[in-house]
Design an enzyme around this catalytic site. Structure first.
Site, PDB file in Angstrom:
ATOM      1  N   ASN A 115      14.089 -65.660  -7.298  1.00 18.49           N
ATOM      2  CA  ASN A 115      14.926 -66.642  -6.843  1.00 18.49           C
ATOM      3  C   ASN A 115      14.419 -68.097  -7.537  1.00 18.49           C
ATOM      4  O   ASN A 115      13.387 -68.480  -7.047  1.00 18.49           O
ATOM      5  CB  ASN A 115      14.921 -66.984  -5.242  1.00 18.49           C
ATOM      6  N   HIS A 160      20.350 -67.542   2.840  1.00 13.40           N
ATOM      7  CA  HIS A 160      19.222 -68.122   2.573  1.00 13.40           C
ATOM      8  C   HIS A 160      18.901 -69.098   3.756  1.00 13.40           C
ATOM      9  O   HIS A 160      19.830 -70.032   3.885  1.00 13.40           O
ATOM     10  CB  HIS A 160      18.963 -68.315   1.115  1.00 13.40           C
ATOM     11  N   GLU A 214      12.923 -62.758   5.815  1.00 18.89           N
ATOM     12  CA  GLU A 214      12.259 -64.056   5.096  1.00 18.89           C
ATOM     13  C   GLU A 214      11.773 -64.845   6.329  1.00 18.89           C
ATOM     14  O   GLU A 214      12.814 -65.624   6.534  1.00 18.89           O
ATOM     15  CB  GLU A 214      13.082 -64.580   4.088  1.00 18.89           C
ATOM     16  N   LYS A 250      15.669 -70.721  -7.267  1.00 18.85           N
ATOM     17  CA  LYS A 250      16.075 -72.018  -6.655  1.00 18.85           C
ATOM     18  C   LYS A 250      16.720 -73.079  -7.436  1.00 18.85           C
ATOM     19  O   LYS A 250      17.402 -72.705  -8.649  1.00 18.85           O
ATOM     20  CB  LYS A 250      15.039 -72.574  -5.689  1.00 18.85           C
TER      21      LYS A 250
HETATM   22  C1  PEP Z   1      12.622 -67.832  -1.061  1.00 13.24           C
HETATM   23  O1  PEP Z   1      12.602 -69.186  -0.532  1.00 13.24           O
HETATM   24  O2  PEP Z   1      13.380 -67.243  -1.290  1.00 13.24           O
HETATM   25  C2  PEP Z   1      11.068 -67.370  -1.287  1.00 13.24           C
HETATM   26  C3  PEP Z   1      10.994 -66.307  -1.503  1.00 13.24           C
HETATM   27  O3  PEP Z   1      10.110 -68.515  -1.545  1.00 13.24           O
HETATM   28  P1  PEP Z   1       8.648 -68.442  -1.851  1.00 13.24           P
HETATM   29  O4  PEP Z   1       8.332 -67.204  -2.508  1.00 13.24           O
HETATM   30  O5  PEP Z   1       8.318 -69.625  -2.778  1.00 13.24           O
HETATM   31  O6  PEP Z   1       7.930 -68.435  -0.439  1.00 13.24           O
END
Ligand code: PEP
Length: 254
Positions: free
Chosen positions: A8, A94, A166, A10
């Site tokens: 991702n 998300h 998550e 972002k």
């Molecule tokens: C996310 O926000 O989808 C994510 C996995 O971020 P990070 O790996 O940077 O924690």
């Protein structure tokens, strides 16, 4: 099942040149990787410039979608448009969109239904905040997010959805973040499967991949894949450097 590793990106990188450079070096490094499936989710604007060479375990995804297929919806991007560009996966639910853009469970449900209809695979993210965890509300939050997000999704359709746990408190950019211990990630993945089994029956949900996301990197990937037995991972920050991301994929494939 091959581990599913989702990048991702972002709102990064900030130039097309950098996006192409990152994508091409990941693609090159994946040439000899057969035992993992990788999905790169760049910002929409770069999608048509990133070309996948054939016979790779690499596909494209994006980070959002609108729930209508076309029409008077200024600024939106539809499932049909994504499909036409060769996109296969779409991240929905998300926590950053839930928080900063006020995305509700009802909106997420509309997106999931539109994606399923267009034969695109949703990567459905669920997870609790630090505050909710401290109050002992994790199970209740996860149940509610799943119940509402998957409303009117059938037993047949659930097989094409990727579920991702998550925890917001473990995401690399969260303030006062903590690592999610692999035992806790595993417990949550068992809980998610149980919630799905209750809704769809045991046989119907064993093929639904359950991933973990939250500060995954090359130092902890083994814990989440081998110890926590996750079907894959969603990687944010650590997917923005090709060397680190390729290391994650290579360790994950075992
Ligand atoms: C996310 O926000 O989808 C994510 C996995 O971020 P990070 O790996 O940077 O924690």
């Amino acid at each position: 099942m091959k581990p599913l590793i989702i990048a991702n990106w972002k709102c990064n990188p900030t130039t097309l040149k950098a996006a192409k450079g990152l994508f091409n070096s990941i693609q090159k490094g994946l040439r000899d990787v057969k035992k993992a499936k990788v999905v790169i989710c760049p910002p929409f604007i770069y999608l048509s410039n990133l070309k996948i060479s054939k016979s790779q375990n690499l596909v494209l995804g994006v980070q959002n979608v609108f729930w209508e297929q076309k029409g008077a919806f200024t600024g939106e991007i539809s499932p049909q448009m994504l499909k036409d560009l060769g996109c296969q996966y779409v991240i929905v639910g998300h926590s950053e969109r839930r928080k900063h853009l006020n995305e509700t469970d009802e909106m997420i449900n509309k997106k999931i239904k539109a994606l399923v209809k267009a034969k695109l695979q949703p990567i459905f993210c669920v997870g609790e905040s630090e505050e909710e965890r401290k109050k002992g509300q994790t199970i209740q939050i996860l149940k509610s997010q799943i119940e509402k997000g998957l409303k009117e999704i059938s037993r047949k359709e659930i097989k094409n959805i990727v579920l991702t746990y998550e925890p917001i408190w473990a995401i690399s950019t969260s303030t006062n973040r903590k690592d999610c211990p692999p035992e806790e990630a595993q417990m949550m993945s068992l809980l998610l499967r149980k919630i799905l089994a209750k809704k769809y029956g045991r046989g119907g949900v064993n093929r639904t991949p359950i991933l973990y996301g939250g500060n995954v990197n090359s130092k902890n990937i083994r814990l989440y894949i081998d110890e926590a037995q996750m079907d894959g991972v969603l990687v944010g920050g650590a997917s923005l450097g090709s060397k680190e991301f390729l290391k994650i994929v290579k360790i994950a494939r075992g």
